[in-house]
Scaffold this active site. Sequence first.
Site, PDB file in Angstrom:
ATOM      1  N   ASP A 192      55.524  54.628  67.821  1.00 24.46           N
ATOM      2  CA  ASP A 192      56.244  53.552  68.503  1.00 24.46           C
ATOM      3  C   ASP A 192      57.690  53.844  68.826  1.00 24.46           C
ATOM      4  O   ASP A 192      58.322  53.091  69.552  1.00 24.46           O
ATOM      5  CB  ASP A 192      56.136  52.243  67.696  1.00 24.46           C
ATOM      6  CG  ASP A 192      55.080  51.313  68.289  1.00 24.46           C
ATOM      7  OD1 ASP A 192      54.564  51.644  69.375  1.00 24.46           O
ATOM      8  OD2 ASP A 192      54.786  50.281  67.683  1.00 24.46           O
ATOM      9  N   ASP A 454      46.368  41.360  62.277  1.00 22.24           N
ATOM     10  CA  ASP A 454      45.051  41.778  61.807  1.00 22.24           C
ATOM     11  C   ASP A 454      44.173  40.586  61.406  1.00 22.24           C
ATOM     12  O   ASP A 454      43.047  40.441  61.886  1.00 22.24           O
ATOM     13  CB  ASP A 454      45.195  42.777  60.647  1.00 22.24           C
ATOM     14  CG  ASP A 454      46.277  42.392  59.644  1.00 22.24           C
ATOM     15  OD1 ASP A 454      46.903  41.329  59.828  1.00 22.24           O
ATOM     16  OD2 ASP A 454      46.490  43.127  58.678  1.00 22.24           O
TER      17      ASP A 454
HETATM   18  O1  LIG Z   1      56.302  47.937  65.490  1.00 18.82           O
HETATM   19  C1  LIG Z   1      55.498  48.438  64.720  1.00 18.82           C
HETATM   20  C2  LIG Z   1      55.454  48.105  63.338  1.00 18.82           C
HETATM   21  C3  LIG Z   1      54.503  48.712  62.527  1.00 18.82           C
HETATM   22  N1  LIG Z   1      53.638  49.620  63.027  1.00 18.82           N
HETATM   23  C4  LIG Z   1      52.646  50.270  62.124  1.00 18.82           C
HETATM   24  O2  LIG Z   1      51.916  49.316  61.412  1.00 18.82           O
HETATM   25  C5  LIG Z   1      51.448  49.882  60.200  1.00 18.82           C
HETATM   26  C6  LIG Z   1      51.634  48.929  59.050  1.00 18.82           C
HETATM   27  O3  LIG Z   1      52.983  48.742  58.757  1.00 18.82           O
HETATM   28  P1  LIG Z   1      53.579  48.657  57.269  1.00 18.82           P
HETATM   29  O4  LIG Z   1      55.039  48.486  57.395  1.00 18.82           O
HETATM   30  O5  LIG Z   1      53.035  49.734  56.433  1.00 18.82           O
HETATM   31  O6  LIG Z   1      53.028  47.254  56.830  1.00 18.82           O
HETATM   32  P2  LIG Z   1      52.147  46.816  55.575  1.00 18.82           P
HETATM   33  O7  LIG Z   1      52.726  45.555  55.079  1.00 18.82           O
HETATM   34  O8  LIG Z   1      51.902  47.877  54.615  1.00 18.82           O
HETATM   35  O9  LIG Z   1      50.828  46.502  56.417  1.00 18.82           O
HETATM   36  C7  LIG Z   1      49.827  45.574  56.160  1.00 18.82           C
HETATM   37  O10 LIG Z   1      50.047  44.363  56.874  1.00 18.82           O
HETATM   38  C8  LIG Z   1      50.170  44.496  58.289  1.00 18.82           C
HETATM   39  C9  LIG Z   1      50.291  43.120  58.883  1.00 18.82           C
HETATM   40  O11 LIG Z   1      51.407  42.448  58.444  1.00 18.82           O
HETATM   41  C10 LIG Z   1      48.978  45.217  58.884  1.00 18.82           C
HETATM   42  O12 LIG Z   1      49.230  45.468  60.232  1.00 18.82           O
HETATM   43  C11 LIG Z   1      48.766  46.508  58.164  1.00 18.82           C
HETATM   44  O13 LIG Z   1      47.659  47.183  58.670  1.00 18.82           O
HETATM   45  C12 LIG Z   1      48.588  46.249  56.693  1.00 18.82           C
HETATM   46  O14 LIG Z   1      48.385  47.464  55.985  1.00 18.82           O
HETATM   47  C13 LIG Z   1      52.206  51.189  60.012  1.00 18.82           C
HETATM   48  O15 LIG Z   1      51.344  52.267  60.245  1.00 18.82           O
HETATM   49  C14 LIG Z   1      53.296  51.119  61.061  1.00 18.82           C
HETATM   50  O16 LIG Z   1      53.640  52.382  61.548  1.00 18.82           O
HETATM   51  C15 LIG Z   1      53.663  49.951  64.377  1.00 18.82           C
HETATM   52  O17 LIG Z   1      52.886  50.771  64.829  1.00 18.82           O
HETATM   53  N2  LIG Z   1      54.574  49.357  65.182  1.00 18.82           N
END
Ligand SMILES: O=c1ccn([C@@H]2O[C@H](COP(=O)(O)OP(=O)(O)O[C@H]3O[C@H](CO)[C@@H](O)[C@H](O)[C@H]3O)[C@@H](O)[C@H]2O)c(=O)[nH]1
Length: 740
Positions: A192, A454
């Site tokens: 991104d 999600d």
């Molecule tokens: O603008 C963005 C923001 C995040 N991501 C991706 O989204 C994923 C999840 O982000 P992370 O910061 O790790 O969030 P978590 O809280 O760990 O994620 C949980 O919660 C999210 C929803 O809030 C879901 O999208 C995720 O799949 C789920 O694992 C990562 O691979 C990021 O690279 C993007 O591609 N673009």
Amino acid sequence: MAKDENLPLFATKLAKGRILFQFYSLLIFVGICFIFAYRLSHIPAKGEPGRWAWMGLFFSELWFCFYWFVTTVVRWNPIYRNTFKDRLSHRPSHIPEKGEPGRWAWMGLFFSELWFCFYWFVTTVVRWNPIYRNTFKVRLSHRYEKALPSIDIFVCTADPVIEPPVMVINTILSVMAYDYPPEKLNVYLSDDVGSDLTFYAMLEASQASRFSKIWLPFCKKFKVEPRSPEAYFRTAVEPLGEPVMAKEWSTVKILIDGREFEAMDIQGQTLPTLVYLSREKRPQYHHHFKAGAMNALIRVSSRISNSPIILNVDCDMYSNNSMSIRDALCFFMDEEKGNEVGFVQFPQAFENLTKNDVYSSSLNVLMELEMPGFDGNGGPCYFGTGCFHRRETLSGQEYSKIYNADWKRWRNRSVEDSTSVLEETCKVLASCSYEENTQWGKEMGLKYDCAVEDVLTGIAVQCRGWRSIYFTPERKGFLGLAPTTLLQSLVQHKRWSEGDFHIFASRHCPFVLGYKKIPLKLQLTYCMNLLWAANCLATLYYVIVPSLCLLRGISLFPEITNSWVLAFVFVIIVHRAYSLGEFVWFGGTFKGWWNDQRMWLYKRTTSYFFGFLDYILKRLGFTNSTFVITTKVADDNVSQRYEQEVMEFGTTSQMFTILATLALLNAICFVSGLKWVIADVETLVREQFALQILLCGLLVFINLPIYQGLFFRKDVASLPTSVTYQSTMFALLACAIAVY
Ligand SMILES: O=c1ccn([C@@H]2O[C@H](COP(=O)(O)OP(=O)(O)O[C@H]3O[C@H](CO)[C@@H](O)[C@H](O)[C@H]3O)[C@@H](O)[C@H]2O)c(=O)[nH]1
Ligand SMILES: [Mn+2]
């Protein structure tokens, strides 16, 4: 072989020990009845002190019970609803008249308890009927080895600093190494910020060092598990200084084209297709965070490989089990039930947990019990990573009985253009104006404008008639990174609770969107997560008001000699004992459980509270939605403290101020409560406050790490002085207001 054809591809079994659980639920219910009977019959009379506080308590309890009640009705016994109505209609006659002290405090407490009760009921529904599944991969292979569908795997990354390329590439290589025909694997990375660092690391992984060409056959030959060559890449790619940020054009690069002759590993085996994508970003177009990235991936992949099954993983979630694709296909390709399966969700598991899990990030009970509970009640939610989707479900298609997956139709690559032509067409699909005036983000793809895209998308898929499946293989399918500081964990839960509450309060609420489309028990099951944020009010009330009333000398619980006290003690002890049993059963330690209880409190008083506020502010148009990405790296000192399970503060944050204020407030009230016990000669007074003193004492005990951080620790990760001053001021102010 002929016999084999009739056997199902997966089996479902019921959880054991349900009777015990049902018995436990019954016990709790009886206890709750006693609490209310007590509350209703012992309201302080007009003029008696504590009447208002009592009322407040009464309302809190009423609220908890309400939460519990709604869900009980479904499962058990309509009588409860009647009973409850009876009580409601009786209640007004017991309400202290206007102007009497203690009235509102009592009411509030009643509502809090009602809420806890309702919420307990929801969690009971979730636990009612958990199911566990296993797959028969040998049968799958017998019947379909030659006709296996192709798979598209999506990995999203968004920031090379907090999501290091090393980790991203590691995830990529692990999913390229699945035990699956490589010509049917297509791996897509969405970056991104379009970081050069990530891109070159990808290039390195695919071509420059020809790493994948050596690694993949190596994995297969020696049956390596897990297939993530982290150690190798830790030394191979060093950060090259400032990453290049936010490209103003889209990039699509097919790094390995599985169709081409040169795409071979050193043993002459085909390599999976590997594609790098960076969306175009412009200030005047919202990029919709991860949901936007996923939708761009859906479009681009539809031109390049168009596989019928899409696996989606976060960049930190590497594949830990090379059989996962085959496991998922056992559900999708099952002759009897397969056609209705929309997505297969694997649990989230983490590799960086410590023994007593100080921030309670293991999610063990959620993943091992509550999610099978979702499955038993109609299907798990989709939680963003480790999930296999049927492509049609993401393009808004409804399930119909005549739907029949045609795996063969997908098998040949639809696109015969040259690589460069393909890349050019795909750039258009990833441009930021492409989605203007389309259904993308609404009916097509993942849904926009929600912090938990999600869960929202999953509900929509289920409401279109698709079944979802939860599958927990013995060897974990995916391993990721859990937050390693208190603040990260609280911020992550704030995002989740806010997004979940947003869903509940929108037209996508399972009760509205799911009305007659998904079973009522699943609608109720969803409440458990969707109402996380709503828990903050009742909980804040319970940790503030009884303590302040203690300070002021207003009694809100029955005296210790009164037999009504048994109801409270009984419910609390049975409920917590059950929770401890459950926690330990799923692999936790006693200390881990205690930490979990603390995090439960902290999340409810900060994450959920701010999530709730943020939702309201957003509704009123004061703020916009954001996606605060969870950091996946920590400096050595932070990691060391995490390993030692020392609570990490170190920065100023409104969340910390709240935690510290609540801790101090309870400390002050507890000391003054003890004063009652020691100084007051009348046993009557002492007896009146016993439960309140206990509650307050428990809160002090669970808050010990906060006092340490405030006053005793001298390291950089203790609570900053400004937080100490602020919270002391707020706590004293609250006490002063309560007393005068
Ligand atoms: O603008 C963005 C923001 C995040 N991501 C991706 O989204 C994923 C999840 O982000 P992370 O910061 O790790 O969030 P978590 O809280 O760990 O994620 C949980 O919660 C999210 C929803 O809030 C879901 O999208 C995720 O799949 C789920 O694992 C990562 O691979 C990021 O690279 C993007 O591609 N673009
Ligand atoms: Mn994550």
